[in-house]
Design an enzyme around this catalytic site. Structure first.
Site, PDB file in Angstrom:
ATOM      1  N   CYS A 127       0.851  -1.206   0.000  1.00 57.88           N
ATOM      2  CA  CYS A 127       0.000   0.000   0.000  1.00 57.88           C
ATOM      3  C   CYS A 127       0.876   1.242   0.000  1.00 57.88           C
ATOM      4  CB  CYS A 127      -0.917   0.027   1.214  1.00 57.88           C
ATOM      5  SG  CYS A 127      -1.790   1.606   1.293  1.00 57.88           S
ATOM      6  N   ILE A 188       0.502  -6.216 -10.114  1.00 55.99           N
ATOM      7  CA  ILE A 188       1.137  -5.243  -9.244  1.00 55.99           C
ATOM      8  C   ILE A 188       0.087  -4.461  -8.440  1.00 55.99           C
ATOM      9  CG2 ILE A 188       3.177  -4.913 -10.692  1.00 55.99           C
ATOM     10  CD1 ILE A 188       1.916  -2.402 -11.883  1.00 55.99           C
TER      11      ILE A 188
END
Ligand code: RRO
Length: 283
Positions: A127, A188
């Site tokens: 993140c 990704i």
């Protein structure tokens, strides 16, 4: 169309990506969730998080930037509310897990591994929108290895590790995750970006930077999937700007065993279903 990935049996190789599908409740009013290969939930953290201040979403050429900041209700509400809701369906449930510290990840993974309705865990080490933890683990091979090892020790559920593109060489991180026992890799996550409003001369996102997703990142994602698929033996799940069956097939040609559809959910709610149908022609 059926596949088994990291020991999780799926009707087809098309999942919905974390953070673009909540916990399935809103979408379940629009179509039958059991048609999907799997649902990957929004990230769950040990404690509830409010996320970042708005504005936290901006449309960009061929994509979007987000800076949600890991907003979620926390583990307790996930176990009491979201997981029981998902139990009404037979579709595999993969829970995306994030945290600030190794112990926080381990606590969440341990709790989830006791739940029958959890088919797998996607360890979010990528993140880009929080100051502590998360992507800090995914840009350092040593920290990746430590975290994945700890998660594997804490749980018998399959562990899928979601990789960050915000690194110089993604294969280094992929190999570290594999060495530590990852059952599969997904990639990704979003690429760090930024946009400025030239009228106000201010950043468009309150947190200034955000994660770029959508068709704009697809060639980068295909390249990284291709690199990682050659570097590891575990299955690779391709993510990044998949809008059509042809996009999904392109990821498979690059070496992905399955795919996740994210940003497309915001453009056409039924896009994962259309991709499943369209893929039949190619598989
Ligand atoms: O919540 C977010 O801001 C977020 C997360 Br957890 C993530 O993994 N990727 C992303 O683009 N945004």
């Amino acid at each position: 169309m059926g596949i088994e990935i990291a020991g999780i049996k799926m009707k087809n190789p098309v999942m919905v990506a974390s953070g673009t599908f909540g916990f399935g409740e809103e979408y379940s009013e629009l179509y039958d969730l059991n048609r999907l290969g799997a649902i990957v939930t929004k990230s769950v953290t040990l404690l509830p998080r409010e996320g970042n201040p708005p504005p936290r979403i901006v449309e960009t050429p061929a994509g979007m930037l987000n800076s949600i900041g890991l907003q979620n209700d926390g583990l307790k509400v996930f176990l009491e509310k979201h997981l029981p809701y998902l139990s009404k369906f037979t579709v595999p449930v993969i829970v995306n897990v994030a945290g600030e510290t190794l112990d926080e990840y381990v606590d969440v993974v341990k709790a989830l591994s006791k739940e029958n309705r959890v088919d797998g865990i996607e360890l979010n080490i990528s993140c880009p929108n929080v100051k502590k933890g998360c992507m800090a683990f995914g840009i350092d091979p040593k920290l990746t290895e430590e975290l994945v090892k700890a998660a594997k020790k804490a749980s018998k559920k399959p562990i899928i590790v979601k990789l960050s593109p915000n690194v110089t060489d993604i294969t280094v991180i992929a190999k570290a995750a594999e060495k530590a026992g990852a059952d599969a890799l997904s990639l990704i996550n979003t690429i760090m970006g930024m946009a400025i409003d030239i009228k106000t001369k201010k950043p468009k996102l309150a947190m200034i930077t955000g994660g770029l997703s959508g068709p704009a990142i697809k060639p980068i994602a295909v390249r990284m999937v291709w690199q990682v698929a050659q570097a590891v033996k575990v299955p690779v799940i391709g993510i990044g700007g998949i809008m059509t069956a042809e996009d999904a097939y392109e990821f498979m040609l690059a070496g992905a065993s399955a795919v996740q559809v994210g940003t497309a959910n915001f453009v056409d709610i039924e896009s994962p279903l259309k991709i499943i149908e369209g893929l039949k022609k190619y598989i």
